[in-house]
Design a protein around this motif. Structure first.
Motif, PDB file in Angstrom:
ATOM      1  N   LEU A 291     -41.300  -1.629 -13.381  1.00 13.72           N
ATOM      2  CA  LEU A 291     -40.572  -0.366 -13.458  1.00 13.72           C
ATOM      3  C   LEU A 291     -39.098  -0.625 -13.189  1.00 13.72           C
ATOM      4  O   LEU A 291     -38.677  -1.773 -13.042  1.00 13.72           O
ATOM      5  CB  LEU A 291     -41.148   0.663 -12.477  1.00 13.72           C
ATOM      6  CG  LEU A 291     -41.480   0.272 -11.025  1.00 13.72           C
ATOM      7  CD1 LEU A 291     -40.315  -0.312 -10.265  1.00 13.72           C
ATOM      8  CD2 LEU A 291     -42.017   1.466 -10.274  1.00 13.72           C
ATOM      9  N   LEU A 292     -38.301   0.450 -13.119  1.00 16.77           N
ATOM     10  CA  LEU A 292     -36.882   0.319 -12.824  1.00 16.77           C
ATOM     11  C   LEU A 292     -36.605   0.734 -11.384  1.00 16.77           C
ATOM     12  O   LEU A 292     -37.081   1.780 -10.932  1.00 16.77           O
ATOM     13  CB  LEU A 292     -36.047   1.171 -13.771  1.00 16.77           C
ATOM     14  CG  LEU A 292     -36.009   0.746 -15.235  1.00 16.77           C
ATOM     15  CD1 LEU A 292     -35.097   1.678 -16.035  1.00 16.77           C
ATOM     16  CD2 LEU A 292     -35.552  -0.697 -15.391  1.00 16.77           C
ATOM     17  N   GLU A 293     -35.828  -0.089 -10.685  1.00 15.34           N
ATOM     18  CA  GLU A 293     -35.309   0.255  -9.367  1.00 15.34           C
ATOM     19  C   GLU A 293     -33.842   0.635  -9.559  1.00 15.34           C
ATOM     20  O   GLU A 293     -33.031  -0.184  -9.995  1.00 15.34           O
ATOM     21  CB  GLU A 293     -35.445  -0.922  -8.414  1.00 15.34           C
ATOM     22  CG  GLU A 293     -34.964  -0.616  -6.998  1.00 15.34           C
ATOM     23  CD  GLU A 293     -35.123  -1.809  -6.070  1.00 15.34           C
ATOM     24  OE1 GLU A 293     -36.191  -1.939  -5.435  1.00 15.34           O
ATOM     25  OE2 GLU A 293     -34.188  -2.633  -6.011  1.00 15.34           O
ATOM     26  N   VAL A 294     -33.516   1.886  -9.241  1.00 17.52           N
ATOM     27  CA  VAL A 294     -32.181   2.442  -9.500  1.00 17.52           C
ATOM     28  C   VAL A 294     -31.480   2.658  -8.157  1.00 17.52           C
ATOM     29  O   VAL A 294     -31.943   3.450  -7.339  1.00 17.52           O
ATOM     30  CB  VAL A 294     -32.280   3.766 -10.282  1.00 17.52           C
ATOM     31  CG1 VAL A 294     -30.892   4.307 -10.606  1.00 17.52           C
ATOM     32  CG2 VAL A 294     -33.100   3.582 -11.554  1.00 17.52           C
ATOM     33  N   THR A 295     -30.383   1.948  -7.947  1.00 14.49           N
ATOM     34  CA  THR A 295     -29.685   2.002  -6.669  1.00 14.49           C
ATOM     35  C   THR A 295     -28.632   3.101  -6.669  1.00 14.49           C
ATOM     36  O   THR A 295     -27.708   3.087  -7.492  1.00 14.49           O
ATOM     37  CB  THR A 295     -29.024   0.644  -6.362  1.00 14.49           C
ATOM     38  OG1 THR A 295     -30.031  -0.380  -6.400  1.00 14.49           O
ATOM     39  CG2 THR A 295     -28.373   0.649  -4.992  1.00 14.49           C
ATOM     40  N   LEU A 296     -28.800   4.070  -5.763  1.00 14.87           N
ATOM     41  CA  LEU A 296     -27.878   5.198  -5.587  1.00 14.87           C
ATOM     42  C   LEU A 296     -27.754   6.081  -6.823  1.00 14.87           C
ATOM     43  O   LEU A 296     -26.800   6.853  -6.959  1.00 14.87           O
ATOM     44  CB  LEU A 296     -26.490   4.712  -5.140  1.00 14.87           C
ATOM     45  CG  LEU A 296     -26.460   4.096  -3.731  1.00 14.87           C
ATOM     46  CD1 LEU A 296     -25.084   3.527  -3.434  1.00 14.87           C
ATOM     47  CD2 LEU A 296     -26.843   5.131  -2.681  1.00 14.87           C
ATOM     48  N   GLY A 297     -28.708   5.993  -7.718  1.00 14.01           N
ATOM     49  CA  GLY A 297     -28.761   6.902  -8.856  1.00 14.01           C
ATOM     50  C   GLY A 297     -27.767   6.574  -9.950  1.00 14.01           C
ATOM     51  O   GLY A 297     -26.937   5.678  -9.838  1.00 14.01           O
ATOM     52  N   GLY A 298     -27.879   7.332 -11.027  1.00 22.96           N
ATOM     53  CA  GLY A 298     -26.994   7.140 -12.173  1.00 22.96           C
ATOM     54  C   GLY A 298     -27.646   6.293 -13.245  1.00 22.96           C
ATOM     55  O   GLY A 298     -27.556   5.078 -13.230  1.00 22.96           O
ATOM     56  N   LEU A 299     -28.359   6.948 -14.188  1.00 19.10           N
ATOM     57  CA  LEU A 299     -29.029   6.239 -15.279  1.00 19.10           C
ATOM     58  C   LEU A 299     -29.259   7.215 -16.424  1.00 19.10           C
ATOM     59  O   LEU A 299     -29.680   8.350 -16.207  1.00 19.10           O
ATOM     60  CB  LEU A 299     -30.361   5.665 -14.796  1.00 19.10           C
ATOM     61  CG  LEU A 299     -31.269   5.040 -15.865  1.00 19.10           C
ATOM     62  CD1 LEU A 299     -30.658   3.760 -16.408  1.00 19.10           C
ATOM     63  CD2 LEU A 299     -32.658   4.766 -15.297  1.00 19.10           C
ATOM     64  N   ARG A 300     -28.965   6.760 -17.655  1.00 17.44           N
ATOM     65  CA  ARG A 300     -29.307   7.510 -18.863  1.00 17.44           C
ATOM     66  C   ARG A 300     -29.993   6.577 -19.829  1.00 17.44           C
ATOM     67  O   ARG A 300     -29.538   5.451 -20.055  1.00 17.44           O
ATOM     68  CB  ARG A 300     -28.058   8.101 -19.536  1.00 17.44           C
ATOM     69  CG  ARG A 300     -27.414   9.263 -18.821  1.00 17.44           C
ATOM     70  CD  ARG A 300     -26.398   9.988 -19.711  1.00 17.44           C
ATOM     71  NE  ARG A 300     -25.384   9.105 -20.241  1.00 17.44           N
ATOM     72  CZ  ARG A 300     -25.158   8.889 -21.534  1.00 17.44           C
ATOM     73  NH1 ARG A 300     -25.909   9.481 -22.456  1.00 17.44           N
ATOM     74  NH2 ARG A 300     -24.194   8.073 -21.924  1.00 17.44           N
ATOM     75  N   LEU A 301     -31.097   7.032 -20.408  1.00 13.50           N
ATOM     76  CA  LEU A 301     -31.787   6.222 -21.412  1.00 13.50           C
ATOM     77  C   LEU A 301     -32.460   7.118 -22.436  1.00 13.50           C
ATOM     78  O   LEU A 301     -32.675   8.306 -22.208  1.00 13.50           O
ATOM     79  CB  LEU A 301     -32.795   5.280 -20.747  1.00 13.50           C
ATOM     80  CG  LEU A 301     -33.924   5.873 -19.896  1.00 13.50           C
ATOM     81  CD1 LEU A 301     -35.091   6.369 -20.751  1.00 13.50           C
ATOM     82  CD2 LEU A 301     -34.428   4.834 -18.903  1.00 13.50           C
ATOM     83  N   ARG A 302     -32.777   6.506 -23.579  1.00 14.65           N
ATOM     84  CA  ARG A 302     -33.464   7.221 -24.655  1.00 14.65           C
ATOM     85  C   ARG A 302     -34.712   6.436 -25.027  1.00 14.65           C
ATOM     86  O   ARG A 302     -34.682   5.202 -25.124  1.00 14.65           O
ATOM     87  CB  ARG A 302     -32.553   7.389 -25.873  1.00 14.65           C
ATOM     88  CG  ARG A 302     -33.209   8.175 -27.021  1.00 14.65           C
ATOM     89  CD  ARG A 302     -32.235   8.416 -28.156  1.00 14.65           C
ATOM     90  NE  ARG A 302     -31.154   9.334 -27.792  1.00 14.65           N
ATOM     91  CZ  ARG A 302     -29.889   8.993 -27.679  1.00 14.65           C
ATOM     92  NH1 ARG A 302     -29.509   7.721 -27.914  1.00 14.65           N
ATOM     93  NH2 ARG A 302     -28.979   9.879 -27.347  1.00 14.65           N
TER      94      ARG A 302
END
Length: 286
Positions: free
Chosen positions: A57-68
């Motif tokens: 999966l994805l680990e996202v540090t402090l947020g901020g992600l856009r994907l399609r």
């Protein structure tokens, strides 16, 4: 092939699974998700099993992600709380959500905690390295850091989403510690002083270690340097400045700073979610 196209990232985003333990004798860190209860919760929500592909999966540090996404899939976000939306419409944190093909998924900045986990039904089918799909940010083993333009292959779904699933209870309060192998390098009361001090997480904290500041410096009573020796997850190293560092998943396999204490394994998930400036305390295991 079903894929995710990453449009934008706001901070460090990596692919993680359960890691690659058992390779320390080869100098390879374990890596893997820092907040295991949150990551496993995300997987359960979207119906993933324990097969290696489904675990990524994805680990996202402090947020901020856009994907399609090119395929319609169930997704779930757990861990650090953050706004979640699909094509601009708000979606829930901590439960499965349907992501239609062609839709844009967005994770906003984290409002509490540090690391969010984004799971997709079927997992991320990136190329494994030494049996794991985890990105190791110390030795840079595994897939590269996720950036704008990254295309991630998706595995095939294996189960049905779970509408409601309770995350594992993470014990609150101070981090529990036991004496480390080099406690004799410090004064006899050093472990008590460690547990009597309130520290603050420093801005240099990362996946390698939780670096503590603004507390009592721990002085050594033995001069000289320690020959490098094996390190374990949760070891509380004390550099020459006396400020403790709790080693996390990407920690080096060896180190030369003495280890005063070791944090209990079940408490390490909390280290993953301490924001810079957050208070950290310890308590000795009876």
């Amino acid at each position: 092939m079903s894929t995710w196209e990453v449009l934008d990232v706001g901070g460090l985003v990596t692919v993680q699974d359960a890691g690659r333990p058992g390779l320390a004798h080869l100098g390879v860190p374990r890596a893997g998700w820092l907040d295991a209860p949150a990551a496993r919760h995300a997987h359960r929500l979207v119906g993933n099993d324990d097969r290696p592909v489904a675990q990524a999966l994805l680990e996202v540090t402090l947020g901020g992600l856009r994907l399609r996404s090119t395929a319609s899939r169930w997704v779930a976000v757990t861990g650090a709380a953050c706004p979640v939306s699909v094509d601009g419409a708000a979606r829930a944190h901590g439960r499965p959500e349907w992501l239609p093909a062609g839709a844009e998924l967005r994770l906003g900045p984290a409002t509490t905690g540090v690391r969010s986990y984004l799971a997709v039904a079927g997992g991320l089918d990136v190329e494994p390295v030494l049996g794991s799909r985890s990105t190791d940010t110390l030795a840079w083993v595994g897939p590269p850091v996720v950036a704008a333009g990254t295309v991630l292959a998706l595995g095939e779904p294996v189960g049905s989403p779970v509408p409601v699933d309770v995350p594992a209870v993470v014990r609150p309060g101070p981090l529990r510690v036991r004496p480390g192998p080099r406690a004799d390098w410090f004064a006899a009361d050093a472990l008590d002083r460690l547990c009597a001090t309130s520290y603050v997480a420093g801005p240099a904290s990362d996946r390698v270690g939780l670096r503590l500041e603004a507390g009592t410096a721990l002085e050594r009573v033995r001069p000289g340097e320690l020959a490098s020796e094996g390190m374990v997850l949760g070891a509380v190293q004390v550099p020459p400045d006396g400020r403790p560092v709790v080693l996390l998943a990407d920690h080096p396999t060896t180190g030369g700073y003495p280890v005063l204490a070791v944090v209990e394994r079940d408490d390490l998930a909390r280290c993953a979610q301490v924001r810079p400036g957050g208070a950290v305390r310890f308590v000795r295991v009876p």
